[in-house]
Write an enzyme that holds these catalytic residues in place. Sequence first.
Site, short mmCIF file in Angstrom:
data_model
loop_
_atom_site.label_atom_id
_atom_site.label_comp_id
_atom_site.label_asym_id
_atom_site.label_seq_id
_atom_site.Cartn_x
_atom_site.Cartn_y
_atom_site.Cartn_z
N GLY A 1 5.55 39.08 32.01
CA GLY A 1 5.40 39.18 30.56
C GLY A 1 3.94 39.31 30.19
O GLY A 1 3.05 38.90 30.93
N THR A 2 3.70 39.85 29.03
CA THR A 2 2.33 40.04 28.56
C THR A 2 1.72 38.72 28.12
O THR A 2 2.42 37.71 27.99
CB THR A 2 2.31 41.03 27.38
OG1 THR A 2 3.11 40.48 26.33
CG2 THR A 2 2.83 42.39 27.78
N THR A 3 0.43 38.74 27.88
CA THR A 3 -0.27 37.57 27.37
C THR A 3 0.40 37.10 26.09
O THR A 3 0.69 37.91 25.20
CB THR A 3 -1.75 37.91 27.09
OG1 THR A 3 -2.35 38.32 28.31
CG2 THR A 3 -2.50 36.72 26.53
N GLY A 4 0.68 35.81 26.02
CA GLY A 4 1.31 35.24 24.84
C GLY A 4 2.82 35.31 24.81
O GLY A 4 3.45 34.86 23.86
N GLU B 1 -0.36 33.89 37.35
CA GLU B 1 -1.13 35.13 37.41
C GLU B 1 -1.31 35.59 38.84
O GLU B 1 -2.40 35.62 39.41
CB GLU B 1 -2.45 35.06 36.67
CG GLU B 1 -2.91 36.45 36.27
CD GLU B 1 -1.75 37.38 35.82
OE1 GLU B 1 -1.44 38.34 36.55
OE2 GLU B 1 -1.13 37.15 34.78
#
Length: 187
Positions: free
Chosen positions: A22-25, A126
């Site tokens: 998933g993307t940041t946030g 990450e």
Amino acid sequence: MGSHGPVSADLVADGPHALLAGTTGSGKSELLISWLVQLALGCPPDRLSMVLVDYKGGATFGALAGLPHAAGVLTDLDPAGTRRALSSLETEVHRRERILTAHGAKDIGALPPQVVIPHLVVAVDEFATLAGEHAEVLEALVRIAAQGRSLGIHLILATQRPQGAVSPAIRANTTVQIGRASCRERV
């Protein structure tokens, strides 16, 4: 929660490994922390051990470091320590292989009751950054991905960019995948 109520993922039955994308946030780190807390609440430390690898600044797993299940918290702030710890996973793989061979067991579930090997969860927040900075540990992780089920070693890899960072060998053994495009009710 899914549309039909609570959903869960069992790393033994559904795994052995998981990929969170998933993307940041998007909440992948929060999901990862929640999942690890749930695992710790469900298993005593003699049945579950965790190595927590945080490669997005070092703050993700701070609250989990005090759990008796936490064998170590590794961060991008100590790359040499991360390299040593991740390479020691190879030694743990060999130790578990020797125990299984000595007892004629095909996996840790087939060991006699008096021989207890805790499941080992290696959680990486990450993964793409870790893979980029420590390409040499990918070989050990590929081996863990291939042999994890029988040895009781599970990878939970969280990343913004699974393409390119997660090798085909790891992806082939990562049956639990949670992401915006691949989230399934059963997960």
